[in-house]
Write a protein that holds these residues in place. Sequence first.
Motif, PDB file in Angstrom:
ATOM      1  N   VAL A 185       0.840  -1.199   0.000  1.00 45.93           N
ATOM      2  CA  VAL A 185       0.000   0.000   0.000  1.00 45.93           C
ATOM      3  C   VAL A 185       0.875   1.249   0.000  1.00 45.93           C
ATOM      4  CG1 VAL A 185      -1.737   1.281   1.303  1.00 45.93           C
ATOM      5  CG2 VAL A 185      -1.869  -1.199   1.163  1.00 45.93           C
ATOM      6  N   ASP A 186       1.967   1.243   0.796  1.00 44.84           N
ATOM      7  CA  ASP A 186       2.862   2.396   0.835  1.00 44.84           C
ATOM      8  C   ASP A 186       3.520   2.629  -0.510  1.00 44.84           C
ATOM      9  OD1 ASP A 186       2.312   2.856   3.494  1.00 44.84           O
ATOM     10  OD2 ASP A 186       4.025   1.695   4.220  1.00 44.84           O
ATOM     11  N   GLN A 187       3.930   1.539  -1.158  1.00 47.74           N
ATOM     12  CA  GLN A 187       4.565   1.671  -2.464  1.00 47.74           C
ATOM     13  C   GLN A 187       3.579   2.190  -3.493  1.00 47.74           C
ATOM     14  OE1 GLN A 187       5.928  -2.352  -2.805  1.00 47.74           O
ATOM     15  NE2 GLN A 187       8.043  -1.824  -2.297  1.00 47.74           N
ATOM     16  N   LYS A 188       2.328   1.730  -3.422  1.00 51.29           N
ATOM     17  CA  LYS A 188       1.307   2.214  -4.350  1.00 51.29           C
ATOM     18  C   LYS A 188       1.092   3.703  -4.170  1.00 51.29           C
ATOM     19  CE  LYS A 188      -1.566  -1.880  -5.042  1.00 51.29           C
ATOM     20  NZ  LYS A 188      -2.886  -2.453  -4.824  1.00 51.29           N
ATOM     21  N   ALA A 189       1.071   4.157  -2.916  1.00 48.50           N
ATOM     22  CA  ALA A 189       0.859   5.575  -2.643  1.00 48.50           C
ATOM     23  C   ALA A 189       2.011   6.409  -3.203  1.00 48.50           C
ATOM     24  CB  ALA A 189       0.715   5.803  -1.142  1.00 48.50           C
ATOM     25  N   LYS A 190       3.238   5.920  -3.036  1.00 49.24           N
ATOM     26  CA  LYS A 190       4.390   6.654  -3.552  1.00 49.24           C
ATOM     27  C   LYS A 190       4.348   6.726  -5.076  1.00 49.24           C
ATOM     28  CE  LYS A 190       7.621   5.780   0.201  1.00 49.24           C
ATOM     29  NZ  LYS A 190       8.873   5.112   0.608  1.00 49.24           N
ATOM     30  N   ILE A 191       3.993   5.610  -5.706  1.00 48.96           N
ATOM     31  CA  ILE A 191       3.913   5.571  -7.163  1.00 48.96           C
ATOM     32  C   ILE A 191       2.845   6.547  -7.653  1.00 48.96           C
ATOM     33  CG2 ILE A 191       3.247   4.127  -9.124  1.00 48.96           C
ATOM     34  CD1 ILE A 191       4.518   1.758  -7.545  1.00 48.96           C
ATOM     35  N   LYS A 192       1.682   6.534  -6.995  1.00 51.76           N
ATOM     36  CA  LYS A 192       0.593   7.420  -7.405  1.00 51.76           C
ATOM     37  C   LYS A 192       0.987   8.875  -7.230  1.00 51.76           C
ATOM     38  CE  LYS A 192      -3.785   6.316  -6.776  1.00 51.76           C
ATOM     39  NZ  LYS A 192      -5.097   6.082  -6.156  1.00 51.76           N
ATOM     40  N   GLN A 193       1.657   9.197  -6.112  1.00 53.83           N
ATOM     41  CA  GLN A 193       2.069  10.574  -5.864  1.00 53.83           C
ATOM     42  C   GLN A 193       3.077  11.028  -6.916  1.00 53.83           C
ATOM     43  OE1 GLN A 193       0.608  12.474  -3.585  1.00 53.83           O
ATOM     44  NE2 GLN A 193       1.747  14.185  -4.390  1.00 53.83           N
ATOM     45  N   GLN A 194       4.002  10.137  -7.301  1.00 57.85           N
ATOM     46  CA  GLN A 194       4.976  10.478  -8.344  1.00 57.85           C
ATOM     47  C   GLN A 194       4.279  10.746  -9.668  1.00 57.85           C
ATOM     48  OE1 GLN A 194       7.599   7.130  -8.286  1.00 57.85           O
ATOM     49  NE2 GLN A 194       8.878   7.937  -6.650  1.00 57.85           N
TER      50      GLN A 194
END
Length: 62
Positions: A23-32
């Motif tokens: 979930v954290d990685q998905k959030a970082k990817i989406k923010q990028q």
Amino acid sequence: MSQQSEPSPNPNPEVSNVQKPSVDQKAKIKQQKIEQTGLNSRIRGHVSARGRRDQAKSDSKG
């Protein structure tokens, strides 16, 4: 009679070895992606336009 082999649980074994992002990685990817596409500035544009319309509406009521 034709022999049927049992279907394998996963037809593509290479796909099963790929790890899904957390979930954290998905959030970082989406923010990028948002930062790269400038979505933030477009949303701000919509918000400010809504404010201008609301102000114009109240001004026209006199």
